[in-house]
Every structure is written in structure tokens, then in C-alpha cells.
Design a protein around this motif. Structure first.
Motif, PDB file in Angstrom:
ATOM      1  N   UNK A 297     -14.323  27.656 -33.601  1.00 50.57           N
ATOM      2  CA  UNK A 297     -15.636  28.119 -34.048  1.00 50.57           C
ATOM      3  C   UNK A 297     -16.011  27.237 -35.235  1.00 50.57           C
ATOM      4  N   UNK A 298     -17.233  26.736 -35.270  1.00 48.05           N
ATOM      5  CA  UNK A 298     -17.588  25.816 -36.361  1.00 48.05           C
ATOM      6  C   UNK A 298     -17.938  26.540 -37.656  1.00 48.05           C
ATOM      7  N   UNK A 299     -17.057  27.460 -38.061  1.00 43.49           N
ATOM      8  CA  UNK A 299     -17.333  28.220 -39.281  1.00 43.49           C
ATOM      9  C   UNK A 299     -16.684  27.554 -40.498  1.00 43.49           C
ATOM     10  N   UNK A 300     -15.994  26.455 -40.263  1.00 43.30           N
ATOM     11  CA  UNK A 300     -15.397  25.727 -41.373  1.00 43.30           C
ATOM     12  C   UNK A 300     -14.765  24.454 -40.849  1.00 43.30           C
ATOM     13  N   UNK A 301     -14.181  23.675 -41.749  1.00 44.05           N
ATOM     14  CA  UNK A 301     -13.551  22.423 -41.334  1.00 44.05           C
ATOM     15  C   UNK A 301     -12.187  22.710 -40.727  1.00 44.05           C
ATOM     16  N   UNK A 302     -11.594  21.704 -40.109  1.00 46.47           N
ATOM     17  CA  UNK A 302     -10.280  21.883 -39.496  1.00 46.47           C
ATOM     18  C   UNK A 302      -9.215  22.044 -40.586  1.00 46.47           C
ATOM     19  N   UNK A 303      -8.595  23.217 -40.630  1.00 48.13           N
ATOM     20  CA  UNK A 303      -7.528  23.426 -41.607  1.00 48.13           C
ATOM     21  C   UNK A 303      -6.194  23.411 -40.876  1.00 48.13           C
TER      22      UNK A 303
END
Ligand code: GLU
Ligand code: ZN
Length: 294
Positions: free
Chosen positions: A16-22
Motif C-alpha cells: 500500500x503506498x502509505x509510506x516508503x519501503x521500510x
């Protein structure tokens, strides 16, 4: 004799594009990628952008760019859930026509007051469509399944039997609807993802039955936590996914997944590291639960 048709493995990573790849989502990307590639399968990427209010500007592009820099190249075209609305609407219309769904405008507070589990209160009531969510009748109520990593899983039965929301009150498509419809649409055979989605799997399996479709196989790896009960975050020194320095993160993610990359690979390039990881991938070595103290 009937030809022995073995369906090709089709896996996916569905951020989900709710944040960057962590680090947590890197583990999901890597585990699904390695399991697909080790089994000579295809690995697809699907951007689950069905919740605009929770979307972070630029996150989709950044996630895809990070995957590429980490050598995780996907097959076929990236599917964006925001482009799938007409298919979701079609499925919702079919459910309504078969009387397998109904409008519900119970609030969270009301459900909580009734014991926390939704008991089908609005089934059979003629609710107006406006301001209502749509729930699917959970005929099958599957609460147990076999997981590739976890083995036999038994979920909370009452929760697994709830009629769940497929269209939200605010008009947005629910995750359960979109994820199942798209896994069917993309012919996904294997879903490898984190244990935060263990409970929803029961609902998804029930929904496959309702739609009369064969479900994929599921494997859920443990979530990366800094210490028991604490999700990874910058505050507790979670290894940053540094776009320009993929090797340390890939190496840690492999170790987290129970694989045993030799230390020399810290000196390797991304292609060499991934090639070693594909060859040596062993899903039976992925731990069922894990608490790492970073
Ligand atoms: N989009 C979901 C998430 O990022 C994952 C969906 C799935 O793997 O089924 O949490
Ligand atoms: Zn209701």
C-alpha cells in the motif's frame, strides 16, 4: 491419459503506498520474490492504492524505484488497484444480485456495545444505500487453514464468521474485496506475506468460496519487531532501507527469514546476492515467530 498440467507459480508483492519501503516491507518483497523465483515462478507487483486519504504522495514511485535498486525486478505490468474500480463494482453488483450482500449502517460504537463482533444485525433489514457500508454474507465462515510457514492455523471463530465489509461507508472499496478480486484476476497461486494478515486470511478464504474460486496457498512470516510488542521504527534503530546501499538490508532481511547467507556475500553485488538467495531459498527455514532485538 490426462495431461498433467501443473499451473505455473504466480506470486506477488502488494504494497500500500502509505509510506516508503521500510525494513518490514522489504522482508515481504524479498520473501515473496525468493519463493516465486526458487519455484521458477513469476513475481508480480501490485500497488494497493484504494485508500487515497492514507496515501503518501510519491510513495508508489519510490517503492517501485527501491525494488529496482534492490534487484527485485517484477514480471508483467504493475497493477494499480485504483484502475480496477469497474471490476470491483461488477463483483459487488453480482453479490447484490445473488442476495449475498446487504447494507449496514451500524457504527463501530454500536458494534462494540453489542459485544465487539458483528452479528448480522442488518441482514434482512431494508437499509437505504446512502451512508451505509456493504457487508457480504459470510456463508462459509472458514476459521482454520494450513499455512506454508505457520502450519495449521486456527483463528478466532467468531471473528472469522463475521459478515465483513466489502464497500466502506465512505464509498471506498474494502481491502478484503480488492485483495481477493485482484488475486483472482492475476491468477495468483501463492501469497507470501506478514503475520499481520493471518486473521484476514480466514475471511479471504471464505470469500473465495463465496465467489466459487480456488484460493491460493498462503505463507505468513513473522513480523519484524524491535522487542516484543514493538513494531520496527526509526526510534528503535530499525535498519534503514538505504536505497543507495541495498546489500546490508538485503543481507539482514535474509537472516531474518532464517536463511544463512555466508558473510562473503556482504562484499557481493546485488545480483550475486540474490542469485545465491534464489538457489538456497528454503521456506522451511523461515521461523514461525521471531523477536529480534536490534
Ligand atoms: N496492501 C497490504 C499491505 O501493504 C498487503 C496486502 C496483501 O499482501 O495481501 O499491508
Ligand atoms: Zn449493521
Amino acid at each position: 491419459m490426462r495431461p498433467n498440467i501443473v499451473q505455473q507459480y504466480r506470486g506477488r508483492f502488494a504494497p500500500s503506498p502509505s509510506g516508503l519501503l521500510h525494513f518490514g516491507s522489504l522482508i515481504a518483497a524479498l520473501a515473496s520474490y525468493l519463493d516465486a523465483k526458487h519455484n521458477n515462478g513469476l513475481w508480480l507487483v501490485r500497488i494497493e492504492d484504494i485508500d487515497p486519504p492514507r496515501e503518501k504522495a510519491g510513495a508508489s514511485t519510490d517503492i517501485l524505484q527501491t525494488l529496482e535498486l534492490f534487484g527485485l525486478h517484477w514480471d508483467e505490468q504493475v497493477l494499480y488497484q485504483s484502475q480496477q474500480s469497474s471490476l470491483y463494482r461488477e463483483v459487488l453488483a453480482d453479490l447484490a444480485q445473488q442476495k449475498l450482500s446487504y447494507y449496514c449502517h451500524c457504527t463501530r460504537a454500536k458494534i462494540k456495545a453489542l459485544g465487539g463482533i458483528y452479528q448480522g444485525h442488518c441482514r434482512g433489514l431494508a437499509q437505504p444505500e446512502a451512508d451505509s457500508a456493504t457487508r457480504v454474507i459470510n456463508t462459509f465462515g472458514i476459521s482454520q487453514f494450513n499455512d506454508i510457514i505457520q502450519g495449521h492455523v486456527a483463528c478466532n471463530q467468531e471473528l472469522a464468521q463475521e459478515d465483513f465489509i466489502v464497500l466502506r461507508k465512505d464509498g471506498l472499496f474494502a481491502y478484503q474485496l480488492a485483495v481477493v478480486v485482484d488475486d483472482i484476476y492475476q491468477n495468483i497461486t501463492h501469497v507470501i506475506r506478514g503475520c499481520d494478515l493471518l486473521e484476514p486470511t480466514a475471511r479471504q478464504l471464505s470469500f473465495y468460496q463465496t465467489l466459487q474460486q480456488k484460493p491460493p496457498s498462503y505463507g505468513h512470516f513473522p513480523l519484524a519487531v524491535a522487542k516484543p510488542g514493538f513494531k520496527l521504527s526509526k526510534q528503535n534503530n530499525a535498519p534503514e532501507v538505504d536505497k543507495n546501499n541495498p546489500i546490508p538490508s538485503l543481507f539482514s532481511a535474509l537472516k531474518f527469514l532464517g536463511q544463512q547467507p555466508p558473510n562473503e556475500l556482504l562484499q557481493a553485488n546485488v545480483a550475486e546476492l540474490l542469485s545465491w538467495a534464489i538457489t538456497h531459498w528454503s521456506i522451511s527455514q523461515v521461523p514461525k515467530s521471531q523477536e529480534i532485538v536490534l
